[in-house]
Design an enzyme around this catalytic site. Sequence first.
Site, PDB file in Angstrom:
ATOM      1  N   SER A 103       0.813  -1.213   0.000  1.00  0.00           N
ATOM      2  CA  SER A 103       0.000   0.000   0.000  1.00  0.00           C
ATOM      3  C   SER A 103       0.848   1.265   0.000  1.00  0.00           C
ATOM      4  O   SER A 103       1.586   1.535  -0.942  1.00  0.00           O
ATOM      5  CB  SER A 103      -0.958  -0.050   1.196  1.00  0.00           C
ATOM      6  OG  SER A 103      -1.894   0.986   1.140  1.00  0.00           O
ATOM      7  N   ASP A 246      -1.095   1.316  -4.019  1.00  0.00           N
ATOM      8  CA  ASP A 246      -1.996   0.338  -4.632  1.00  0.00           C
ATOM      9  C   ASP A 246      -3.334   0.957  -5.018  1.00  0.00           C
ATOM     10  O   ASP A 246      -4.261   0.241  -5.396  1.00  0.00           O
ATOM     11  CB  ASP A 246      -2.197  -0.873  -3.727  1.00  0.00           C
ATOM     12  CG  ASP A 246      -2.937  -0.551  -2.439  1.00  0.00           C
ATOM     13  OD1 ASP A 246      -2.931   0.621  -2.022  1.00  0.00           O
ATOM     14  OD2 ASP A 246      -3.532  -1.474  -1.848  1.00  0.00           O
TER      15      ASP A 246
END
Length: 449
Positions: A103, A246
């Site tokens: 992430s 992401d």
Amino acid sequence: MTRKYFGTDGIRGTANKEPMTAEIALKVGKSAGKKFAGRGDFRHRVVIGKDTRLSGYMVEPALTAGFTSVGMDVILVGPLPTPAIAMLTRSLRADLGVMISASHNSFEDNGIKLFGPDGYKLSDEVEKSIEADLIDDSNIVLAEPAMLGRAQRLEDARGRYIEFAKSSFPRNQLLKGLKIVVDCANGAAYKVAPTVLWELEADVISMGVAPNGFNINDGCGSTSTEAMCKRVVEEGADLGIALDGDADRLLICDENGRLVDGDQLMALIARTWQSREKLRGGGIVSTVMSNMGLEKFLQGHGLTLARTNVGDRYVVEHMRQHGFNVGGEQSGHIVLSDYSTTGDGLIAALQILSVIVEKGGKVSEVCHNFDPWPQILKNVRYGAGDPLAGSAVQKAIRDGEIRLGSEGRLLIRKSGTEPLIRVMGEGTNDSLVNEIVDNIVNEVAASAG
């Protein structure tokens, strides 16, 4: 069972160090494959996507080997946003979806996120059963040679997600006349996000679209927005959109380069959907981190704010259980369940852009819905042990709560993804909140050594 591998958002850690090793990834493939490949007498398949980290080249084949070894076919889609993997898992009728990403973390880290056949993240119970096999995989039965899985690439995966994202934008609207800076964090959305905005006829200025394996989230994206804000002002753009590595979260900045956080964005979507009789659940779902200003704004419009623990999975669980269709986090995870099963930065951005087009005003006016209460968040990194257990830390917290009274609140917690203690204070008195947070941070740091 105490969790050893899974946190609040899958498995995450430093690449090539436990738990983020090729060996663990292989075991995840075998264990998760065993759980989902045993249902029904047909070929089973898993969709695997990733972001742009160098270590993705290590984790992806290890997972593939694990899944194929227990008889699951693997569909590889390459770099795509996390919500695209959730969408493709459902669209392809796959048994499982996997996103390889850490992430918003730097390139040194990586992670494994798992989605079920419905596109939702796996439950705690399923994750616990997978984790048990990671600790002891002796009961996993490997496939016979003729029953091994196959792996293939889905060449048009990017185009499928682009069309899916565009379908969430009203067909009677275009972005013509809007100049948009989009920062893709050198991450998973580096191709799809600019393409979607361009196809909707925006004037697109792209940043963070040259990944090299090392520069994901490096001075760019939703966790480092300074360059985007500066570029918006320099270019005379109408707004900026910053995604994370992401692309499951976003932040926006207005024409003046001022940030608009997830709380303001959720307020705008909630009020707009309420006026269109589209909002379900009588309000929205967010976490304990959301600003009290958001809660007061919603109450003023007859709406509620349901709070959950930090983590978009808990937001989604509450949404599903109680019939909400808007939820998210102050950090920019926004879940719109009419379109997606998880946070989707691009689709959330399109909903905001739709309101901007409809109202025709400046972003600074359209996206400012309430004045937030002063809120301070500071992090303390720690090693082993529990820094919050110390008596001095507990006393500092109690004293702070007494001093804030009904005019504020404190939230002190361990991060679910990093070895950090997060200390948040909020109240009507800015200087008092700062003082209290600093006192607690100092005690936590002392306890953490």
